[in-house]
Design a protein around this motif. Structure first.
Motif, PDB file in Angstrom:
ATOM      1  N   SER A  55      28.394  63.938   7.880  1.00 23.95           N
ATOM      2  CA  SER A  55      28.345  64.051   6.422  1.00 23.95           C
ATOM      3  C   SER A  55      27.851  62.753   5.801  1.00 23.95           C
ATOM      4  CB  SER A  55      29.724  64.401   5.862  1.00 23.95           C
ATOM      5  OG  SER A  55      30.625  63.326   6.063  1.00 23.95           O
ATOM      6  N   ALA A  56      27.335  62.865   4.592  1.00 27.06           N
ATOM      7  CA  ALA A  56      26.794  61.692   3.897  1.00 27.06           C
ATOM      8  C   ALA A  56      27.859  60.632   3.671  1.00 27.06           C
ATOM      9  CB  ALA A  56      26.170  62.124   2.572  1.00 27.06           C
ATOM     10  N   VAL A  57      29.072  61.074   3.301  1.00 21.98           N
ATOM     11  CA  VAL A  57      30.124  60.112   2.995  1.00 21.98           C
ATOM     12  C   VAL A  57      30.527  59.324   4.238  1.00 21.98           C
ATOM     13  CG1 VAL A  57      32.023  61.762   3.362  1.00 21.98           C
ATOM     14  CG2 VAL A  57      32.350  59.788   1.853  1.00 21.98           C
ATOM     15  N   VAL A  58      30.548  59.987   5.397  1.00 18.87           N
ATOM     16  CA  VAL A  58      30.869  59.285   6.640  1.00 18.87           C
ATOM     17  C   VAL A  58      29.748  58.312   6.995  1.00 18.87           C
ATOM     18  CG1 VAL A  58      31.151  59.562   9.141  1.00 18.87           C
ATOM     19  CG2 VAL A  58      32.413  61.039   7.571  1.00 18.87           C
ATOM     20  N   SER A  59      28.514  58.771   6.884  1.00 18.27           N
ATOM     21  CA  SER A  59      27.367  57.934   7.240  1.00 18.27           C
ATOM     22  C   SER A  59      27.295  56.668   6.400  1.00 18.27           C
ATOM     23  CB  SER A  59      26.066  58.729   7.092  1.00 18.27           C
ATOM     24  OG  SER A  59      26.045  59.820   7.999  1.00 18.27           O
ATOM     25  N   THR A  60      27.611  56.789   5.126  1.00 16.33           N
ATOM     26  CA  THR A  60      27.516  55.616   4.243  1.00 16.33           C
ATOM     27  C   THR A  60      28.644  54.617   4.472  1.00 16.33           C
ATOM     28  OG1 THR A  60      28.685  56.838   2.505  1.00 16.33           O
ATOM     29  CG2 THR A  60      26.286  56.864   2.437  1.00 16.33           C
ATOM     30  N   THR A  61      29.766  55.061   5.024  1.00 17.30           N
ATOM     31  CA  THR A  61      30.893  54.145   5.237  1.00 17.30           C
ATOM     32  C   THR A  61      30.900  53.518   6.628  1.00 17.30           C
ATOM     33  OG1 THR A  61      32.308  55.994   5.919  1.00 17.30           O
ATOM     34  CG2 THR A  61      32.360  55.363   3.595  1.00 17.30           C
ATOM     35  N   ILE A  62      30.065  54.031   7.535  1.00 16.01           N
ATOM     36  CA  ILE A  62      30.064  53.520   8.905  1.00 16.01           C
ATOM     37  C   ILE A  62      29.825  52.017   8.990  1.00 16.01           C
ATOM     38  CG2 ILE A  62      28.693  53.502  11.039  1.00 16.01           C
ATOM     39  CD1 ILE A  62      28.718  56.476  11.044  1.00 16.01           C
ATOM     40  N   PRO A  63      28.834  51.444   8.283  1.00 22.27           N
ATOM     41  CA  PRO A  63      28.612  49.998   8.414  1.00 22.27           C
ATOM     42  C   PRO A  63      29.850  49.164   8.102  1.00 22.27           C
ATOM     43  CG  PRO A  63      26.746  51.021   7.323  1.00 22.27           C
ATOM     44  CD  PRO A  63      27.811  52.075   7.424  1.00 22.27           C
ATOM     45  N   THR A  64      30.572  49.543   7.046  1.00 22.18           N
ATOM     46  CA  THR A  64      31.774  48.801   6.672  1.00 22.18           C
ATOM     47  C   THR A  64      32.879  48.989   7.695  1.00 22.18           C
ATOM     48  OG1 THR A  64      31.257  49.013   4.314  1.00 22.18           O
ATOM     49  CG2 THR A  64      33.536  48.492   4.890  1.00 22.18           C
ATOM     50  N   VAL A  65      33.096  50.242   8.088  1.00 19.58           N
ATOM     51  CA  VAL A  65      34.170  50.543   9.043  1.00 19.58           C
ATOM     52  C   VAL A  65      33.862  49.941  10.412  1.00 19.58           C
ATOM     53  CG1 VAL A  65      35.396  52.392  10.245  1.00 19.58           C
ATOM     54  CG2 VAL A  65      34.832  52.637   7.814  1.00 19.58           C
ATOM     55  N   ALA A  66      32.611  50.045  10.848  1.00 20.39           N
ATOM     56  CA  ALA A  66      32.239  49.544  12.172  1.00 20.39           C
ATOM     57  C   ALA A  66      32.468  48.037  12.292  1.00 20.39           C
ATOM     58  CB  ALA A  66      30.783  49.873  12.466  1.00 20.39           C
ATOM     59  N   LYS A  67      32.260  47.328  11.206  1.00 15.55           N
ATOM     60  CA  LYS A  67      32.438  45.872  11.217  1.00 15.55           C
ATOM     61  C   LYS A  67      33.859  45.489  11.608  1.00 15.55           C
ATOM     62  CE  LYS A  67      32.112  41.815   8.179  1.00 15.55           C
ATOM     63  NZ  LYS A  67      31.763  41.333   6.815  1.00 15.55           N
ATOM     64  N   PHE A  68      34.823  46.312  11.187  1.00 18.69           N
ATOM     65  CA  PHE A  68      36.231  45.968  11.409  1.00 18.69           C
ATOM     66  C   PHE A  68      36.886  46.778  12.526  1.00 18.69           C
ATOM     67  CE2 PHE A  68      35.347  44.393   7.193  1.00 18.69           C
ATOM     68  CZ  PHE A  68      36.021  43.184   7.161  1.00 18.69           C
ATOM     69  N   THR A  69      36.149  47.676  13.163  1.00 20.17           N
ATOM     70  CA  THR A  69      36.748  48.510  14.217  1.00 20.17           C
ATOM     71  C   THR A  69      36.108  48.288  15.581  1.00 20.17           C
ATOM     72  OG1 THR A  69      35.277  50.356  13.640  1.00 20.17           O
ATOM     73  CG2 THR A  69      37.479  50.342  12.642  1.00 20.17           C
ATOM     74  N   GLN A  70      35.290  47.248  15.723  1.00 20.49           N
ATOM     75  CA  GLN A  70      34.670  46.990  17.019  1.00 20.49           C
ATOM     76  C   GLN A  70      35.716  46.881  18.120  1.00 20.49           C
ATOM     77  OE1 GLN A  70      31.606  46.953  17.999  1.00 20.49           O
ATOM     78  NE2 GLN A  70      30.490  46.991  16.069  1.00 20.49           N
ATOM     79  N   GLY A  71      36.780  46.130  17.847  1.00 21.22           N
ATOM     80  CA  GLY A  71      37.812  45.936  18.853  1.00 21.22           C
ATOM     81  C   GLY A  71      38.520  47.221  19.211  1.00 21.22           C
ATOM     82  N   GLU A  72      38.898  47.992  18.184  1.00 23.47           N
ATOM     83  CA  GLU A  72      39.605  49.255  18.423  1.00 23.47           C
ATOM     84  C   GLU A  72      38.734  50.238  19.210  1.00 23.47           C
ATOM     85  OE1 GLU A  72      41.733  47.162  15.285  1.00 23.47           O
ATOM     86  OE2 GLU A  72      39.610  47.592  15.618  1.00 23.47           O
ATOM     87  N   VAL A  73      37.452  50.287  18.855  1.00 18.88           N
ATOM     88  CA  VAL A  73      36.538  51.209  19.534  1.00 18.88           C
ATOM     89  C   VAL A  73      36.321  50.783  20.990  1.00 18.88           C
ATOM     90  CG1 VAL A  73      34.130  51.975  19.643  1.00 18.88           C
ATOM     91  CG2 VAL A  73      35.366  52.045  17.474  1.00 18.88           C
ATOM     92  N   VAL A  74      36.145  49.488  21.208  1.00 17.87           N
ATOM     93  CA  VAL A  74      35.930  48.983  22.559  1.00 17.87           C
ATOM     94  C   VAL A  74      37.140  49.275  23.446  1.00 17.87           C
ATOM     95  CG1 VAL A  74      35.753  46.860  23.924  1.00 17.87           C
ATOM     96  CG2 VAL A  74      34.237  47.217  21.966  1.00 17.87           C
ATOM     97  N   LYS A  75      38.342  49.033  22.920  1.00 19.26           N
ATOM     98  CA  LYS A  75      39.551  49.301  23.704  1.00 19.26           C
ATOM     99  C   LYS A  75      39.719  50.789  23.988  1.00 19.26           C
ATOM    100  CE  LYS A  75      43.438  47.340  23.207  1.00 19.26           C
ATOM    101  NZ  LYS A  75      44.736  46.857  22.657  1.00 19.26           N
ATOM    102  N   PHE A  76      39.470  51.621  22.980  1.00 13.51           N
ATOM    103  CA  PHE A  76      39.587  53.066  23.142  1.00 13.51           C
ATOM    104  C   PHE A  76      38.591  53.541  24.187  1.00 13.51           C
ATOM    105  CE2 PHE A  76      39.031  57.510  22.300  1.00 13.51           C
ATOM    106  CZ  PHE A  76      40.211  57.961  21.737  1.00 13.51           C
ATOM    107  N   ALA A  77      37.365  53.058  24.087  1.00 15.11           N
ATOM    108  CA  ALA A  77      36.316  53.477  25.022  1.00 15.11           C
ATOM    109  C   ALA A  77      36.651  53.049  26.445  1.00 15.11           C
ATOM    110  CB  ALA A  77      34.975  52.890  24.593  1.00 15.11           C
ATOM    111  N   SER A  78      37.126  51.818  26.614  1.00 13.23           N
ATOM    112  CA  SER A  78      37.471  51.320  27.946  1.00 13.23           C
ATOM    113  C   SER A  78      38.563  52.166  28.577  1.00 13.23           C
ATOM    114  CB  SER A  78      37.923  49.859  27.863  1.00 13.23           C
ATOM    115  OG  SER A  78      36.873  49.038  27.406  1.00 13.23           O
ATOM    116  N   SER A  79      39.543  52.549  27.762  1.00  9.91           N
ATOM    117  CA  SER A  79      40.633  53.387  28.264  1.00  9.91           C
ATOM    118  C   SER A  79      40.128  54.771  28.649  1.00  9.91           C
ATOM    119  CB  SER A  79      41.722  53.497  27.189  1.00  9.91           C
ATOM    120  OG  SER A  79      42.753  54.363  27.597  1.00  9.91           O
ATOM    121  N   ALA A  80      39.264  55.349  27.815  1.00 10.86           N
ATOM    122  CA  ALA A  80      38.725  56.691  28.093  1.00 10.86           C
ATOM    123  C   ALA A  80      37.877  56.683  29.357  1.00 10.86           C
ATOM    124  CB  ALA A  80      37.908  57.170  26.901  1.00 10.86           C
ATOM    125  N   ILE A  81      37.037  55.661  29.501  1.00 14.77           N
ATOM    126  CA  ILE A  81      36.174  55.553  30.679  1.00 14.77           C
ATOM    127  C   ILE A  81      37.016  55.400  31.936  1.00 14.77           C
ATOM    128  CG2 ILE A  81      34.489  54.050  31.820  1.00 14.77           C
ATOM    129  CD1 ILE A  81      33.381  53.489  28.952  1.00 14.77           C
TER     130      ILE A  81
END
Length: 338
Positions: free
Chosen positions: A226-252
């Motif tokens: 959705s447009a609203v998700v796409s427009t907020t990704i840059p802001t959210v991604a800046k502060f969730t790199q760590g959370e995403v990396v940890k989640f991904a490492s656990s899933a892998i």
């Protein structure tokens, strides 16, 4: 592709020589790209070679500049995660093998990688990194064809899931989504609403909370795009790199323990947190080919649109005309003419 609960199937063409030019272009794969590049550099009777090289050089510079900007943003996001204590600052990264893709087909690149990986084993994690345009996505697709019980992992839908939840949180609390809202406490809360596992027979991410009770595979083409998700990704991604990396490492790690071969592609800044002795860096000793590939892909898209939507013919002569017109149109966007 794990997040969608599906695997992308790439049609194989064994006899390209017997195909028409439009049939080759319609495949929109590495063979198609190389065919278009070869046409402009060696076959085009309208002598568009100089223009193709000029526009491709601009494309190369643009891609490399964007890669540098992305790397800087990633590094800042990783540093934020380190400062929050989400990620470790010092990581011992396994040695990385460089593979120069220049002059190699996607099959040859994949075979070069597999020659460094034990055959017949399961639960292997292959990490693939490199600049844009070096063929990471194509190589991953080839590896998935050649490896049994293999899935690919991408962080894209995970960032979108965080953005979806952050947007919903702000809407429910009637506040604007700003950087100050994305506190460590909130991100920890949102992370708790995401669960990776095997659901309904496939690996997926379950989203539960803030009115959601669904799976990424069910909304990846709708709400997550959705447009609203796409427009907020840059802001959210800046502060969730760590959370995403940890989640991904656990899933892998979970998939690896389940005997699944996992293919991970992306940028070195984040992939260094994925543990694997099978790490590869795709390089391109002639960087101008990066822009040539991207330009060829853009040209192909315009040719296909011209035939399927514009009512143009798909004979070889007409397609050659369309190739020239597409190049001129793209050159115009860069302020260039023939």
């Amino acid at each position: 592709r794990v997040h969608g609960g599906s695997r992308t199937i790439h049609k194989r063409v064994d006899d390209v020589a017997a195909m028409s030019l439009f049939e080759v272009i319609s495949q929109q794969n590495a063979v198609s790209t190389n065919r278009v590049i070869d046409y402009f550099l060696n076959e085009d009777e309208d002598n568009n070679k100089v223009l193709f090289v000029k526009v491709a050089a601009i494309e190369t510079d643009s891609i490399l500049k964007r890669d540098d900007e992305d790397a800087e943003k990633l590094s800042k996001g990783i540093q934020i995660a380190i400062d929050k204590g989400v990620l470790d600052a010092n990581i011992d990264v396994e040695p990385t093998i460089e593979v120069d893709v220049l002059g190699k087909s996607s099959d040859e690149v994949a075979d070069a990688i597999l020659s460094q990986v034990p055959s017949g084993e399961n639960g292997i994690v292959i990490v693939l990194q490199g600049l844009s345009g070096t063929g990471k996505g194509t190589t991953v697709a080839k590896l998935q064809q050649k490896l049994s019980n293999a899935v690919t992992w991408s962080n894209g839908n995970l960032f979108r899931s965080f953005s979806l939840l952050a947007t919903a949180y702000c809407k429910q609390h009637e506040i604007e989504l700003t950087e100050s809202v994305l506190t460590g406490e909130l991100l920890h809360e949102l992370e708790g609403m995401l669960q990776f596992g095997k659901f309904n027979g496939i690996y997926d991410i379950k989203i539960t909370g803030l009115g959601f009770d669904t799976y990424v595979s069910e909304i990846e083409l709708t709400e997550l795009k959705s447009a609203v998700v796409s427009t907020t990704i840059p802001t959210v991604a800046k502060f969730t790199q760590g959370e995403v990396v940890k989640f991904a490492s656990s899933a892998i790690s979970l998939m690896r323990q389940d005997g699944v071969n996992v293919l991970v592609e992306g940028r070195a800044e984040t992939l260094k947190y994925v543990r694997s002795p099978y790490r590869f860096q795709l390089t391109l000793s002639d960087k101008q080919l990066i822009g040539q590939r991207r330009l060829a892909q853009k040209v192909m898209a315009k040719v296909i649109e011209g035939v399927k939507k514009g009512g143009r013919g798909d004979g070889d002569d007409e397609v050659r005309t369309l190739l020239g017109e597409a190049l001129l149109a793209i050159a115009g966007t860069w302020g260039l003419g023939k």
